[in-house]
Enzyme design. Sequence first.
Site, PDB file in Angstrom:
ATOM      1  N   ARG A  71       0.853  -1.189   0.000  1.00 31.34           N
ATOM      2  CA  ARG A  71       0.000   0.000   0.000  1.00 31.34           C
ATOM      3  C   ARG A  71       0.886   1.236   0.000  1.00 31.34           C
ATOM      4  O   ARG A  71       2.002   1.212   0.521  1.00 31.34           O
ATOM      5  CB  ARG A  71      -0.888   0.018   1.252  1.00 31.34           C
ATOM      6  CG  ARG A  71      -2.022  -0.969   1.218  1.00 31.34           C
ATOM      7  CD  ARG A  71      -2.948  -0.797   2.407  1.00 31.34           C
ATOM      8  NE  ARG A  71      -2.331  -1.170   3.662  1.00 31.34           N
ATOM      9  CZ  ARG A  71      -1.850  -0.326   4.561  1.00 31.34           C
ATOM     10  NH1 ARG A  71      -1.928   0.981   4.353  1.00 31.34           N
ATOM     11  NH2 ARG A  71      -1.299  -0.758   5.663  1.00 31.34           N
ATOM     12  N   TYR A 199      -1.157  -3.837  -7.064  1.00 33.65           N
ATOM     13  CA  TYR A 199      -0.922  -4.513  -5.793  1.00 33.65           C
ATOM     14  C   TYR A 199      -2.226  -4.558  -4.987  1.00 33.65           C
ATOM     15  O   TYR A 199      -2.905  -3.534  -4.833  1.00 33.65           O
ATOM     16  CB  TYR A 199       0.181  -3.810  -4.974  1.00 33.65           C
ATOM     17  CG  TYR A 199       0.170  -4.287  -3.553  1.00 33.65           C
ATOM     18  CD1 TYR A 199       0.713  -5.535  -3.232  1.00 33.65           C
ATOM     19  CD2 TYR A 199      -0.467  -3.571  -2.549  1.00 33.65           C
ATOM     20  CE1 TYR A 199       0.623  -6.033  -1.946  1.00 33.65           C
ATOM     21  CE2 TYR A 199      -0.563  -4.061  -1.255  1.00 33.65           C
ATOM     22  CZ  TYR A 199      -0.012  -5.290  -0.959  1.00 33.65           C
ATOM     23  OH  TYR A 199      -0.113  -5.787   0.297  1.00 33.65           O
ATOM     24  N   LYS A 208      -9.490  -2.361   1.933  1.00 38.07           N
ATOM     25  CA  LYS A 208      -9.172  -1.174   2.734  1.00 38.07           C
ATOM     26  C   LYS A 208      -9.961   0.054   2.262  1.00 38.07           C
ATOM     27  O   LYS A 208     -10.412   0.862   3.063  1.00 38.07           O
ATOM     28  CB  LYS A 208      -7.672  -0.880   2.662  1.00 38.07           C
ATOM     29  CG  LYS A 208      -6.790  -2.023   3.087  1.00 38.07           C
ATOM     30  CD  LYS A 208      -7.021  -2.433   4.502  1.00 38.07           C
ATOM     31  CE  LYS A 208      -5.978  -3.446   4.955  1.00 38.07           C
ATOM     32  NZ  LYS A 208      -6.223  -3.915   6.311  1.00 38.07           N
ATOM     33  N   HIS A 228     -10.720  -1.928  11.905  1.00 42.11           N
ATOM     34  CA  HIS A 228      -9.621  -2.777  11.428  1.00 42.11           C
ATOM     35  C   HIS A 228      -9.384  -3.872  12.479  1.00 42.11           C
ATOM     36  O   HIS A 228      -8.377  -3.862  13.183  1.00 42.11           O
ATOM     37  CB  HIS A 228      -8.387  -1.879  11.261  1.00 42.11           C
ATOM     38  CG  HIS A 228      -7.255  -2.512  10.517  1.00 42.11           C
ATOM     39  ND1 HIS A 228      -5.985  -1.986  10.515  1.00 42.11           N
ATOM     40  CD2 HIS A 228      -7.191  -3.610   9.728  1.00 42.11           C
ATOM     41  CE1 HIS A 228      -5.191  -2.737   9.780  1.00 42.11           C
ATOM     42  NE2 HIS A 228      -5.891  -3.732   9.295  1.00 42.11           N
ATOM     43  N   SER A 250      -0.080  -3.197  11.766  1.00 41.61           N
ATOM     44  CA  SER A 250       0.558  -4.230  10.942  1.00 41.61           C
ATOM     45  C   SER A 250       1.725  -4.849  11.713  1.00 41.61           C
ATOM     46  O   SER A 250       2.328  -4.190  12.561  1.00 41.61           O
ATOM     47  CB  SER A 250       1.101  -3.606   9.647  1.00 41.61           C
ATOM     48  OG  SER A 250       0.037  -3.063   8.936  1.00 41.61           O
ATOM     49  N   CYS A 252       1.822  -7.234  13.953  1.00 45.56           N
ATOM     50  CA  CYS A 252       1.641  -7.577  15.372  1.00 45.56           C
ATOM     51  C   CYS A 252       0.950  -8.927  15.522  1.00 45.56           C
ATOM     52  O   CYS A 252       0.459  -9.264  16.599  1.00 45.56           O
ATOM     53  CB  CYS A 252       0.839  -6.497  16.084  1.00 45.56           C
ATOM     54  SG  CYS A 252       1.773  -4.984  16.335  1.00 45.56           S
ATOM     55  N   ASP A 279      -9.325  -9.464   9.620  1.00 44.17           N
ATOM     56  CA  ASP A 279      -8.807  -8.121   9.309  1.00 44.17           C
ATOM     57  C   ASP A 279      -9.806  -6.988   9.550  1.00 44.17           C
ATOM     58  O   ASP A 279      -9.412  -5.926  10.008  1.00 44.17           O
ATOM     59  CB  ASP A 279      -8.359  -8.095   7.837  1.00 44.17           C
ATOM     60  CG  ASP A 279      -7.484  -6.890   7.511  1.00 44.17           C
ATOM     61  OD1 ASP A 279      -6.678  -6.496   8.374  1.00 44.17           O
ATOM     62  OD2 ASP A 279      -7.604  -6.338   6.404  1.00 44.17           O
ATOM     63  N   ARG A 379       2.035 -12.146  -0.384  1.00 45.95           N
ATOM     64  CA  ARG A 379       0.692 -12.428   0.145  1.00 45.95           C
ATOM     65  C   ARG A 379       0.103 -13.728  -0.370  1.00 45.95           C
ATOM     66  O   ARG A 379       0.485 -14.223  -1.432  1.00 45.95           O
ATOM     67  CB  ARG A 379      -0.261 -11.294  -0.285  1.00 45.95           C
ATOM     68  CG  ARG A 379       0.143  -9.921   0.220  1.00 45.95           C
ATOM     69  CD  ARG A 379      -0.343  -9.723   1.625  1.00 45.95           C
ATOM     70  NE  ARG A 379       0.107  -8.482   2.204  1.00 45.95           N
ATOM     71  CZ  ARG A 379      -0.570  -7.837   3.166  1.00 45.95           C
ATOM     72  NH1 ARG A 379      -1.701  -8.298   3.610  1.00 45.95           N
ATOM     73  NH2 ARG A 379      -0.082  -6.731   3.693  1.00 45.95           N
TER      74      ARG A 379
HETATM   75  C1  OXD Z   1      -2.813  -4.218   6.287  1.00 42.34           C
HETATM   76  C2  OXD Z   1      -3.340  -5.377   5.550  1.00 42.34           C
HETATM   77  O1  OXD Z   1      -1.877  -3.569   5.813  1.00 42.34           O
HETATM   78  O2  OXD Z   1      -4.256  -6.030   6.075  1.00 42.34           O
HETATM   79  O3  OXD Z   1      -3.357  -3.916   7.355  1.00 42.34           O
HETATM   80  O4  OXD Z   1      -2.872  -5.656   4.450  1.00 42.34           O
HETATM   81 MN    MN Z   2      -5.140  -5.044   7.734  1.00 39.84          MN
END
Ligand code: OXD
Ligand code: MN
Length: 596
Positions: A71, A199, A208, A228, A250, A252, A279, A379
């Site tokens: 991102r 991406y 998102k 989130h 992210s 964690c 997520d 991913r």
């Molecule tokens: C993030 C994802 O960046 O879920 O939070 O990809």
């Molecule tokens: Mn996420």
Amino acid sequence: MNPTNNQHVLNWLNEMAAMTKPDNIVWIDGSEEQVAALRKEALASGEIIQLNQEKLPGCYLHRTTWDDVARVEGRTFICTKTKEDAGNINNWMDPAECRAKLTKLYTGCMKGRTMYVIPYSMSIVGSPFAKYGIELTDSIYVVLNMEIMTRVGFNVLEALGDSSDFIKGLHSKATLDAENRYIVHFPEDDTIWSINSNYGGNVLLGKKCFALRIASYLGRKEGWMAEHMLILGVTYPDGTKKYVTAAFPSACGKTNLAMLIPPEVFQKQGYKIETVGDDIAWLRVGSDGRLWAVNPENGFFGVAPGTNEKSNPNALHTCMKDTIFTNVCLNTDTNTVWWEGLDNNPPVHAINWKGQPWDYHTYDKADKVNTSGAHPNSRFTAKATNCPCLSPAFYEPNGVPVDAIIFGGRRARTAPLVYQSTSWQNGTFVGSIMASETTAAGAVGVVRRDPMAMRPFVGYNMGDYWAHWLEMGLKIPHPPKIFHVNWFRTDDKGNFIWPGFGDNLRVVLWILARCAGKVDADITPIGYLPKAEDICIDGLEGITLDTVRDLLSVDTAAWLEDVENIKEFYAQVGDHVPQAMYDELAALEARLKAAR
Ligand code: OXD
Ligand code: MN
């Protein structure tokens, strides 16, 4: 023939097609035949590579261009009429200026290409939570991913009828020019425009862009919340089921917590963990006065590196079929995939994420991006329905009632293993001060504040977002209790003290015991802390009651330092920060000083 007579849809589609000028327009109907045909086309063009179908049935590999692997927060904009409505934490562009600028980039960008029209639903079609979107894209990769991540099909058009209530998403790979890459949101106009990326996080517009940025804006307008957060179900030996949601920045271990395997001692007693979401959670007040959550997605877009039989066997099994891998390493002997942290057997003959022959001996931890087999942000896009621990509640149109909301961060010293806020308002404050410290890859020990893990995902002013949290608190007669956890405390040598992973259940069980009023706690300047003996450490090697006491200690000096950092952050968020948040901050500071 168009599959809908909805004039709002058709007028918008015509307008976008007139601008981007595709050679063809193809509606995506959600059928397996159409997906198979598109897959075939993508295989022929090299956009995806077929993997070993015996070992990885239904699995494919895609590589993005080298500079399009994550991102791009710097190129992500919230285009509200006024800058103030977007707030200081978001990038803002005037909507008219943005449309003019991007129209130039979009003009004729689909010449020679096909525009795919993807009708999709976030949440179960027809459910009280459902919101519909249409994404226009010139990327088959996007179609194939959206088909996994959301509910795609003409039933969405039927459910929409002739309503204008849908999110208009336009995506084009265009030339993939990083200098002209834009991910922009017009929340006042239900519109998302994404260009020059391919991406996932930038182009799977249901995720998102819609389910967090646009949905958070809608949630404020309509009285619900888009967060989130993972959603986790715990089944007790007596069959009782409880649900928690949890937000982490992210890196964690959010997906790992969402799919955790209970430690053996708990398995033997009959505890079970089920995943509802990994997520995103959409939250609404139910008729029973509780907060109810659904996972609006239909799949997982998970980070591959670090996923292994120990860290997250459920995620690993989920992505062993029907999965699109992006930017992982290809084992050319077996035509299977590999990534750092999968196992200790890197492939001898391999192609790295850049598409080059790769020798694992060249791997240098200090320069992962350039030397690893898989990109650190590589991913898997996998179907939720393939997850061995998927909760039956995933299919529940009304979602699940939430007992606890858990915030978390990655802190070496400041935050204890777990603490409980003293009220919804105090819990909102705890969410607003969430933070993580950067580790090896970035500058060591730099604190990045990431309120509710929503810093890059709030579609309006962060201060107003906190105000919305406070307002929601007044509308939920029986609100969940709010907690904060930190799995990442380190000892003097920098080693993690808490084992994490499945053992995090021990902390979740204390949290749920608090919610049920079954366990006492000590009040401290930061909130309620467990009595060390109430965190079950049965069967946990190397952790004593003293270790737990240490994990639960509150370092007043470190907290007072943090208070200064929070003040700076609040100043940065600006004058929409609710007074109640300042009151909470002042009260925290006073309590810490009194305890010093
Ligand atoms: C993030 C994802 O960046 O879920 O939070 O990809
Ligand atoms: Mn996420």
